[in-house]
Design a protein around this motif. Structure first.
Motif, PDB file in Angstrom:
ATOM      1  N   GLY A 157       0.817  -1.204  -0.066  1.00  0.00           N
ATOM      2  CA  GLY A 157      -0.151   0.148   0.113  1.00  0.00           C
ATOM      3  C   GLY A 157       0.904   1.186   0.081  1.00  0.00           C
ATOM      4  O   GLY A 157       2.172   1.214  -0.052  1.00  0.00           O
ATOM      5  N   PRO A 158       0.320   2.468  -0.078  1.00  0.00           N
ATOM      6  CA  PRO A 158       1.011   3.562   0.009  1.00  0.00           C
ATOM      7  C   PRO A 158       1.861   3.828   1.223  1.00  0.00           C
ATOM      8  O   PRO A 158       1.636   3.355   2.344  1.00  0.00           O
ATOM      9  CB  PRO A 158      -0.072   4.609  -0.318  1.00  0.00           C
ATOM     10  N   THR A 159       2.695   4.973   1.135  1.00  0.00           N
ATOM     11  CA  THR A 159       3.445   5.228   2.311  1.00  0.00           C
ATOM     12  C   THR A 159       2.553   5.701   3.520  1.00  0.00           C
ATOM     13  O   THR A 159       1.591   6.488   3.320  1.00  0.00           O
ATOM     14  CB  THR A 159       4.725   6.093   2.110  1.00  0.00           C
ATOM     15  N   ALA A 160       2.821   5.494   4.765  1.00  0.00           N
ATOM     16  CA  ALA A 160       2.042   5.884   5.881  1.00  0.00           C
ATOM     17  C   ALA A 160       0.857   5.355   6.199  1.00  0.00           C
ATOM     18  O   ALA A 160      -0.053   5.679   6.805  1.00  0.00           O
ATOM     19  CB  ALA A 160       1.831   7.374   5.883  1.00  0.00           C
ATOM     20  N   SER A 161       0.585   4.210   5.345  1.00  0.00           N
ATOM     21  CA  SER A 161      -0.984   3.605   5.535  1.00  0.00           C
ATOM     22  C   SER A 161      -1.192   2.687   6.519  1.00  0.00           C
ATOM     23  O   SER A 161      -2.244   2.080   6.731  1.00  0.00           O
ATOM     24  CB  SER A 161      -1.229   2.798   3.999  1.00  0.00           C
ATOM     25  N   GLY A 162       0.093   2.286   7.147  1.00  0.00           N
ATOM     26  CA  GLY A 162      -0.168   1.382   8.361  1.00  0.00           C
ATOM     27  C   GLY A 162       0.286  -0.441   7.838  1.00  0.00           C
ATOM     28  O   GLY A 162      -0.029  -0.943   8.597  1.00  0.00           O
ATOM     29  N   ASN A 184      11.476  -6.752   4.507  1.00  0.00           N
ATOM     30  CA  ASN A 184      11.283  -5.507   4.077  1.00  0.00           C
ATOM     31  C   ASN A 184      11.058  -5.549   2.601  1.00  0.00           C
ATOM     32  O   ASN A 184      11.990  -6.189   1.719  1.00  0.00           O
ATOM     33  CB  ASN A 184      12.355  -4.745   4.507  1.00  0.00           C
ATOM     34  N   ALA A 185      10.107  -4.839   1.987  1.00  0.00           N
ATOM     35  CA  ALA A 185       9.933  -4.444   0.379  1.00  0.00           C
ATOM     36  C   ALA A 185       9.710  -3.083   0.176  1.00  0.00           C
ATOM     37  O   ALA A 185       9.072  -2.623  -0.627  1.00  0.00           O
ATOM     38  CB  ALA A 185       8.736  -5.507   0.125  1.00  0.00           C
ATOM     39  N   ASP A 186      10.458  -2.379   0.899  1.00  0.00           N
ATOM     40  CA  ASP A 186      10.719  -1.204   0.723  1.00  0.00           C
ATOM     41  C   ASP A 186      12.095  -0.505   0.175  1.00  0.00           C
ATOM     42  O   ASP A 186      13.147  -0.917   1.218  1.00  0.00           O
ATOM     43  CB  ASP A 186      10.136  -0.097   1.869  1.00  0.00           C
ATOM     44  N   ALA A 187      12.320   0.046  -0.770  1.00  0.00           N
ATOM     45  CA  ALA A 187      13.541   0.255  -1.281  1.00  0.00           C
ATOM     46  C   ALA A 187      14.441   1.096  -0.444  1.00  0.00           C
ATOM     47  O   ALA A 187      15.646   0.781   0.014  1.00  0.00           O
ATOM     48  CB  ALA A 187      13.610   1.088  -2.580  1.00  0.00           C
ATOM     49  N   MET A 188      13.928   2.228   0.325  1.00  0.00           N
ATOM     50  CA  MET A 188      14.417   3.050   1.149  1.00  0.00           C
ATOM     51  C   MET A 188      14.933   2.401   2.256  1.00  0.00           C
ATOM     52  O   MET A 188      16.004   2.766   3.298  1.00  0.00           O
ATOM     53  CB  MET A 188      14.022   4.539   1.310  1.00  0.00           C
ATOM     54  N   GLN A 189      14.060   1.498   2.944  1.00  0.00           N
ATOM     55  CA  GLN A 189      14.186   0.755   4.362  1.00  0.00           C
ATOM     56  C   GLN A 189      15.401  -0.169   4.044  1.00  0.00           C
ATOM     57  O   GLN A 189      15.783  -0.533   5.298  1.00  0.00           O
ATOM     58  CB  GLN A 189      12.990   0.174   4.650  1.00  0.00           C
ATOM     59  N   GLY A 193       6.081  -0.801   0.281  1.00  0.00           N
ATOM     60  CA  GLY A 193       5.460  -0.087  -0.961  1.00  0.00           C
ATOM     61  C   GLY A 193       6.019  -0.046  -2.197  1.00  0.00           C
ATOM     62  O   GLY A 193       5.763   0.841  -3.188  1.00  0.00           O
ATOM     63  N   SER A 194       7.297  -0.631  -2.339  1.00  0.00           N
ATOM     64  CA  SER A 194       7.988  -0.530  -3.412  1.00  0.00           C
ATOM     65  C   SER A 194       7.184  -1.566  -4.606  1.00  0.00           C
ATOM     66  O   SER A 194       7.729  -2.860  -4.707  1.00  0.00           O
ATOM     67  CB  SER A 194       9.631  -0.975  -3.394  1.00  0.00           C
ATOM     68  N   GLY A 195       6.462  -0.927  -5.428  1.00  0.00           N
ATOM     69  CA  GLY A 195       5.769  -1.794  -6.121  1.00  0.00           C
ATOM     70  C   GLY A 195       6.478  -2.427  -7.198  1.00  0.00           C
ATOM     71  O   GLY A 195       6.487  -3.767  -7.634  1.00  0.00           O
ATOM     72  N   LEU A 196       7.576  -1.797  -7.953  1.00  0.00           N
ATOM     73  CA  LEU A 196       8.475  -2.500  -8.884  1.00  0.00           C
ATOM     74  C   LEU A 196       9.138  -3.772  -8.101  1.00  0.00           C
ATOM     75  O   LEU A 196       9.347  -4.788  -8.895  1.00  0.00           O
ATOM     76  CB  LEU A 196       9.317  -1.554  -9.481  1.00  0.00           C
ATOM     77  N   TYR A 197       9.543  -3.593  -6.961  1.00  0.00           N
ATOM     78  CA  TYR A 197      10.383  -4.730  -6.447  1.00  0.00           C
ATOM     79  C   TYR A 197       9.323  -6.006  -6.363  1.00  0.00           C
ATOM     80  O   TYR A 197       9.757  -7.058  -6.527  1.00  0.00           O
ATOM     81  CB  TYR A 197      10.929  -4.203  -4.733  1.00  0.00           C
ATOM     82  N   SER A 214      18.895  -2.653  -6.701  1.00  0.00           N
ATOM     83  CA  SER A 214      18.036  -2.688  -7.806  1.00  0.00           C
ATOM     84  C   SER A 214      16.882  -3.766  -7.550  1.00  0.00           C
ATOM     85  O   SER A 214      17.074  -4.334  -6.559  1.00  0.00           O
ATOM     86  CB  SER A 214      18.921  -3.207  -8.982  1.00  0.00           C
ATOM     87  N   ALA A 215      15.951  -3.698  -8.453  1.00  0.00           N
ATOM     88  CA  ALA A 215      14.748  -4.329  -8.261  1.00  0.00           C
ATOM     89  C   ALA A 215      15.194  -6.059  -8.066  1.00  0.00           C
ATOM     90  O   ALA A 215      14.839  -6.940  -7.365  1.00  0.00           O
ATOM     91  CB  ALA A 215      13.880  -4.163  -9.305  1.00  0.00           C
ATOM     92  N   ALA A 216      16.243  -6.246  -9.168  1.00  0.00           N
ATOM     93  CA  ALA A 216      16.561  -7.483  -9.205  1.00  0.00           C
ATOM     94  C   ALA A 216      17.695  -8.224  -8.114  1.00  0.00           C
ATOM     95  O   ALA A 216      17.532  -9.186  -7.786  1.00  0.00           O
ATOM     96  CB  ALA A 216      17.634  -7.719 -10.528  1.00  0.00           C
ATOM     97  N   SER A 217      18.399  -6.943  -7.672  1.00  0.00           N
ATOM     98  CA  SER A 217      19.321  -7.645  -6.427  1.00  0.00           C
ATOM     99  C   SER A 217      18.608  -7.781  -5.245  1.00  0.00           C
ATOM    100  O   SER A 217      18.556  -8.449  -4.327  1.00  0.00           O
ATOM    101  CB  SER A 217      20.230  -6.412  -6.160  1.00  0.00           C
ATOM    102  N   TRP A 218      17.288  -6.651  -4.920  1.00  0.00           N
ATOM    103  CA  TRP A 218      16.420  -7.121  -3.924  1.00  0.00           C
ATOM    104  C   TRP A 218      15.620  -8.344  -4.013  1.00  0.00           C
ATOM    105  O   TRP A 218      15.603  -9.164  -2.911  1.00  0.00           O
ATOM    106  CB  TRP A 218      15.556  -5.920  -3.898  1.00  0.00           C
TER     107      TRP A 218
END
Length: 311
Positions: free
Chosen positions: A14-19, A37-42, A104-108, A77-81
């Motif tokens: 879901g979007p950022t900050a949605s819980g 974790n499936a968030d790029a920045m995290q 929320g990293s949909g591409l990942y 990258s999405a591939a390395s993740w």
């Protein structure tokens, strides 16, 4: 009991900050799960507060993986993740735990769930040269040069997206084949069954929540956190520096932006990002379950679905 061979991998997105993190943790506690974790920045190790990584006391309540594990100067990258996440899924299953992807990293997530074409890695020196070219030529000229060799991909990219332009150029340099052509190759799909839970909040509620969360971050120490990174004089090209709020705080430290403007601009950028995420989810994802984050019975409904997916 469902056997591990048939047990699904749960995806909470879901979007950022949605819980998402709170829901994933609650599921992990109730189902014996590991939150992955499936968030790029995290994935980066430098901004745990600014990127809203689960707090230590939350991570102590259930196993968590892939939070703050990558140095800020490395590219994920999405591939390395996908490789990292696949390993964590197998580790969780081997331990008899339910893998719960959260982010929320949909591409990942799409890369993990739907597969990715095998694109060869380029030598590090090509990436370094491509980044130097971006700085020397400027985004417009770099983009025009790339368009001569990969117009299909350039048509998909935003003009200022340095990371993806650089990646496309290094692939062209390394292989003599456009990245768009590599992406059209046959993808290897994941071997697991996924159950996807999408949090779809009311827009006004989410906007207010984003604002409140950033104020909590300000009170919780993001200025000191960002200052510690700023004082290291990091390379501006590092992807991990794109964390919402970090560019604004860096401008504040350079005397270019007031603290009040940092707050306003960072909140606005985060709201814009949340809007883009929801657009992506609507067009690119077919979730099994969709909930308003305020729904009281979400956990009960999710568990009922997991136990009886055909009902």
């Amino acid at each position: 009991m469902v056997s591990q061979a048939k047990a699904p991998v749960i995806v909470v997105t879901g979007p950022t900050a949605s819980g998402k993190s709170a829901l994933a943790l609650a599921l992990a506690e109730r189902r014996g799960g590991t939150v992955i974790n499936a968030d790029a920045m995290q994935t980066y190790d430098a901004f745990p507060i600014l990127t809203a990584q689960p707090a230590p006391e939350e991570q102590a309540r259930a196993p968590h993986a892939l939070y703050g594990v990558v140095p800020l100067g490395e590219t994920v990258s999405a591939a390395s993740w996908r490789t990292l996440a696949s390993g964590e899924i197998e580790r969780a299953r081997a331990a008899g735990r339910v893998p719960i992807l959260c982010g929320g990293s949909g591409l990942y997530l799409r890369t993990l769930m739907k597969g990715i074409a095998p694109i060869p890695d380029a030598p590090p020196e090509l990436r370094e040269q491509a980044n130097a070219d971006w700085a020397a030529l400027g985004p417009a000229a770099f983009r025009a040069r790339l368009a001569e060799h990969d117009p299909v991909l350039v048509g998909r990219l935003k003009p200022g997206d340095r990371q993806r332009h650089v990646r496309a150029w290094e692939v062209w340099q390394a292989t003599g084949r456009p990245l768009s052509a590599w992406q059209e190759g046959e993808a290897s799909t994941a071997p697991w069954r996924f159950v996807t839970v999408l949090l779809s909040p009311d827009r006004t509620w989410l906007r207010e929540r984003i604002e409140r969360r950033f104020d909590v971050m300000l009170a919780g120490g993001i200025e000191a956190e960002a200052r510690a990174v700023f004082d290291r004089q990091p390379d501006p090209a590092w992807p991990g520096l794109k964390a919402h709020g970090a560019p604004e705080l860096f401008r504040h430290f350079r005397g270019e932006m007031s603290r009040e403007d940092v707050r306003r601009v960072a909140i606005d950028h985060t709201r814009q990002y949340a809007k883009r995420q929801m657009t992506w989810f609507r067009h690119q994802m077919a979730p099994d379950l969709v909930f308003d984050p305020r729904a009281d019975q979400a956990l009960v409904a999710i568990e009922k679905y997991l136990d009886n997916p055909d009902t």
